[in-house]
Each structure stands twice: as C-alpha cells, then as structure tokens.
Design an enzyme around this catalytic site. Sequence first.
Site, mmCIF file in Angstrom:
data_model
loop_
_atom_site.group_PDB
_atom_site.id
_atom_site.type_symbol
_atom_site.label_atom_id
_atom_site.label_comp_id
_atom_site.label_asym_id
_atom_site.label_seq_id
_atom_site.Cartn_x
_atom_site.Cartn_y
_atom_site.Cartn_z
ATOM 1 C CG ASP A 204 -72.879 -30.044 -23.046
ATOM 2 O OD1 ASP A 204 -71.719 -30.310 -22.748
ATOM 3 O OD2 ASP A 204 -73.246 -28.903 -23.367
ATOM 4 C CG HIS B 104 -71.077 -25.851 -22.710
ATOM 5 N ND1 HIS B 104 -71.178 -27.164 -23.090
ATOM 6 C CD2 HIS B 104 -69.902 -25.410 -23.220
ATOM 7 C CE1 HIS B 104 -70.112 -27.500 -23.800
ATOM 8 N NE2 HIS B 104 -69.314 -26.446 -23.889
HETATM 9 N N1 LIG Z 1 -70.580 -24.544 -26.518
HETATM 10 C C1 LIG Z 1 -69.917 -25.609 -26.927
HETATM 11 O O1 LIG Z 1 -70.460 -26.733 -26.917
HETATM 12 C C2 LIG Z 1 -68.508 -25.499 -27.419
HETATM 13 C C3 LIG Z 1 -67.838 -24.301 -27.395
HETATM 14 N N2 LIG Z 1 -66.543 -24.200 -27.856
HETATM 15 C C4 LIG Z 1 -65.942 -22.877 -27.839
HETATM 16 O O2 LIG Z 1 -66.041 -22.300 -29.154
HETATM 17 C C5 LIG Z 1 -65.012 -21.302 -29.308
HETATM 18 C C6 LIG Z 1 -64.283 -21.511 -30.638
HETATM 19 O O3 LIG Z 1 -63.578 -22.754 -30.635
HETATM 20 P P1 LIG Z 1 -62.554 -23.113 -31.828
HETATM 21 O O4 LIG Z 1 -63.180 -22.865 -33.155
HETATM 22 O O5 LIG Z 1 -62.026 -24.443 -31.496
HETATM 23 O O6 LIG Z 1 -61.430 -22.018 -31.559
HETATM 24 P P2 LIG Z 1 -60.330 -21.454 -32.585
HETATM 25 O O7 LIG Z 1 -59.337 -20.739 -31.754
HETATM 26 O O8 LIG Z 1 -59.889 -22.510 -33.532
HETATM 27 O O9 LIG Z 1 -61.184 -20.402 -33.439
HETATM 28 C C7 LIG Z 1 -61.729 -19.243 -32.871
HETATM 29 C C8 LIG Z 1 -61.747 -18.172 -33.948
HETATM 30 O O10 LIG Z 1 -62.366 -17.014 -33.376
HETATM 31 C C9 LIG Z 1 -61.672 -15.899 -33.894
HETATM 32 N N3 LIG Z 1 -61.940 -14.703 -33.077
HETATM 33 C C10 LIG Z 1 -61.318 -14.293 -31.925
HETATM 34 N N4 LIG Z 1 -61.853 -13.128 -31.523
HETATM 35 C C11 LIG Z 1 -62.811 -12.810 -32.405
HETATM 36 C C12 LIG Z 1 -63.691 -11.711 -32.531
HETATM 37 N N5 LIG Z 1 -63.666 -10.676 -31.662
HETATM 38 N N6 LIG Z 1 -64.562 -11.681 -33.570
HETATM 39 C C13 LIG Z 1 -64.588 -12.694 -34.470
HETATM 40 N N7 LIG Z 1 -63.752 -13.767 -34.427
HETATM 41 C C14 LIG Z 1 -62.898 -13.805 -33.393
HETATM 42 C C15 LIG Z 1 -60.207 -16.325 -33.903
HETATM 43 O O11 LIG Z 1 -59.406 -15.521 -34.765
HETATM 44 C C16 LIG Z 1 -60.347 -17.770 -34.411
HETATM 45 O O12 LIG Z 1 -60.279 -17.841 -35.836
HETATM 46 C C17 LIG Z 1 -64.112 -21.430 -28.087
HETATM 47 O O13 LIG Z 1 -64.479 -20.442 -27.135
HETATM 48 C C18 LIG Z 1 -64.460 -22.821 -27.558
HETATM 49 O O14 LIG Z 1 -64.174 -22.944 -26.192
HETATM 50 C C19 LIG Z 1 -65.894 -25.283 -28.359
HETATM 51 C C20 LIG Z 1 -66.525 -26.511 -28.411
HETATM 52 C C21 LIG Z 1 -67.869 -26.714 -27.918
HETATM 53 O O1 LIG Z 2 -64.308 -28.187 -23.482
HETATM 54 C C1 LIG Z 2 -64.045 -27.179 -24.152
HETATM 55 O O2 LIG Z 2 -63.354 -26.226 -23.788
HETATM 56 C C2 LIG Z 2 -64.726 -27.082 -25.488
HETATM 57 C C3 LIG Z 2 -66.132 -27.360 -25.219
HETATM 58 O O3 LIG Z 2 -66.862 -26.509 -24.734
HETATM 59 C C4 LIG Z 2 -66.590 -28.749 -25.316
HETATM 60 O O4 LIG Z 2 -65.962 -29.575 -25.972
HETATM 61 O O5 LIG Z 2 -67.626 -29.022 -24.713
#
Ligand SMILES: NC(=O)C1=CN([C@@H]2O[C@H](COP(=O)(O)OP(=O)(O)OC[C@H]3O[C@@H](n4cnc5c(N)ncnc54)[C@H](O)[C@@H]3O)[C@@H](O)[C@H]2O)C=CC1
Ligand SMILES: O=C([O-])CC(=O)C(=O)O
Length: 304
Positions: A144, A172
């Site tokens: 952010d 967030h």
């Molecule tokens: N804080 C931030 O700024 C942001 C947070 N996110 C969050 O990050 C997370 C991951 O996003 P992506 O990589 O796009 O999702 P994705 O679905 O592509 O990957 C998530 C991975 O986590 C794995 N997973 C699920 N449960 C698990 C567990 N118990 N232990 C280990 N691995 C596990 C899944 O198998 C998958 O490979 C989501 O919750 C998303 O909302 C995404 C973008 C920004």
């Molecule tokens: O918006 C979402 O769900 C993924 C995320 O946290 C971001 O891009 O900031």
Amino acid sequence: MAKEPVRVLVTGAAGQIGYALVPMIARGIMLGADQPVILHMLDIPPAAEALNGVKMELVDAAFPLLKGCTGVNIAVMVGGFSRKEGMERKDVMSKNVSIYKSQAAAPNYKVLVVANPANTNALILKEFAPSIPEKNITCLTRLDHNRALGQISERLSVPVSDVKNVIIWGNHSSTQYPDVNHAKVQTSSKEKPVQFISTVQQRGAAIIKARKLSSALSAASSACDHIHDWVLGTPEGTFFSMGVYSDGSYNVPSGLIYSFPVTCRNGEWSIVQGLPIDEVSRKKMDLTAEELKEEKDLAYSCLS
Ligand SMILES: NC(=O)C1=CN([C@@H]2O[C@H](COP(=O)(O)OP(=O)(O)OC[C@H]3O[C@@H](n4cnc5c(N)ncnc54)[C@H](O)[C@@H]3O)[C@@H](O)[C@H]2O)C=CC1
Ligand SMILES: O=C([O-])CC(=O)C(=O)O
C-alpha cells in the site's frame, strides 16, 4: 570473507506471489547482492508437484547466491487463500486464520505475514506463538505504501524516487488511511493529488478486476522491500509503513497489528513518534482501528 547464508522460509511458495518472490530472494533483492541465502519453501500436499516445478526452475536459473533449500531465519508467510472479485479481504478470514493458528509453533525468527487478512493473521500468529517476541511479527502494508508513492509520482509527474514518507495507517484493507500530510516530494507543482486516498485503498480490488487474479509481482517486490529495510535499515530521513504490534502510539489501541510509519536500525523497527495528527486524520485512523477490533473478534469466532 563470504557471509554465512541467511535461511528464508516462504509459505505458499507454489502460489502466484511465491512464484514471483522466490527468484527475487535468490537474486539478492531482499537481503543484498552479497548475501547468500538458503530457501525453505512450504506448501500444502496438493501443491507438491507445482512446488517441485518451482524448485526445478530455481536450479535451472543457476542463482549464484542460492545455497540450498532448508532451515529458517526469516519467514515470509504467503500461504493461504486469495480473494476473488467482489470480496473484501476479511471474507477469506475463516479459511486463513486457522492456518496462522496452526503455524504458530515457529521459534524466534523475523516473520512477515502476507496472506489476507494480513494484520489479523499476524495477530493470530502472535497470540498463538507466545515464544516469538511480538517485535518479530509484522504484516505487509508496504505494498500500500509503494502504491501511494506510485500514485503521487504518476499524478505529479515526478520520479518515484523523489517521493518519500507517505504513511499507511491501520489495516491492509479498504479502511486503511493513506496519509500524505508528512510526505516529501521534490516538485514545484502545487497540484494536490485528487482521489488519492480511495485509489490506494481500492488498488487491490482494481487489480483483481483487471487481472482476474490478485496482485503478485508488486506484492512480492514489496515483501522484499519490507524485509530488506527491516534487516538492513532505513535510509536517513526516510520512513516506511509496516504492520506492527501496537504499543499505544498515536492513541492506537494496543493489542492490534496496525500499520505505522517506522524506521529500522540494527534489525529492529521503531515507530516514528511525534508526527502532528489533524482532526481528519484522527477520524480515519480511528475508523481503521475499529475495523481491526471487529476483525479480531471475527477471527476468534472462526477459531472457536
Ligand atoms: N498483504 C498484501 O499486501 C497482499 C496479500 N495477498 C494475499 O497473499 C495470499 C497469497 O496470494 P497468492 O500467492 O496470490 O495466492 P495463491 O492462491 O496463488 O497461492 C497461495 C498458496 O498458498 C498455499 N497454501 C494454502 N494453505 C497453505 C498452508 N496451510 N500452508 C502453506 N501453504 C498454503 C496454496 O497451496 C497456494 O500455493 C492471499 O491471502 C492474498 O490475499 C496478496 C497480495 C497482497
Ligand atoms: O486485494 C487483494 O485481495 C490482494 C491484496 O491484498 C492487494 O492487492 O492489496
């Protein structure tokens, strides 16, 4: 003399952020170009084959800094489920908080929680892992923060490197408060960025709408920035936003993981103190704190 390798754990390493993040770590973007690393990558059994593919690609990329794949000093916790179009981040709460409760057996290392709802997942990890000092558990709001820098840079037509000290206060989520009152911008323009706050608040949703997937390369890059500055320090006169355990600074209730402006020295973060807060900002800071209190209650109801 060559440095000892640092061991970095990435959970959810087979997912889209994991796929963008691990090569950045192996290239030295997170910890420096002279810092060897050992990567420990974790995912759930259904993702085992995909994770194996990621490991094969890491071998194929022949990263000189990558010394192997075991052990832990830093944990970047991406594992979890991402939201889809039309959902708020807390809508993935019931699936994700239980993961952060079950992964709370971790010992004393620096933790960055990325998976949403990031602040509340980090709080659950903190509450169920009393052996980890609270100073070691943080969540990602650097994305952010970087979005805010990017918006100001685009709107005022200045290089992003000429913009600093924006602040993301709070959660967030769409209640976060992107605050430009303390920002420093090298520009002669008197133009005020319009609709800046809502653009930053809604950027995650805008990316899901456009990509049909949530942000990944910017999230991975911001995770590197977060750990880089935490471990190696913030430049003089510059602060960044980090979700950290509130100590009551700025009258933010303690007992929440809330995004504050921080500086880092010798591997420790400190909240920047003494910034003047006007009435408009106060209301927005309180609103996002209220949401975090509600999320905390909701998280506990999901775990009971
Ligand atoms: N804080 C931030 O700024 C942001 C947070 N996110 C969050 O990050 C997370 C991951 O996003 P992506 O990589 O796009 O999702 P994705 O679905 O592509 O990957 C998530 C991975 O986590 C794995 N997973 C699920 N449960 C698990 C567990 N118990 N232990 C280990 N691995 C596990 C899944 O198998 C998958 O490979 C989501 O919750 C998303 O909302 C995404 C973008 C920004
Ligand atoms: O918006 C979402 O769900 C993924 C995320 O946290 C971001 O891009 O900031």
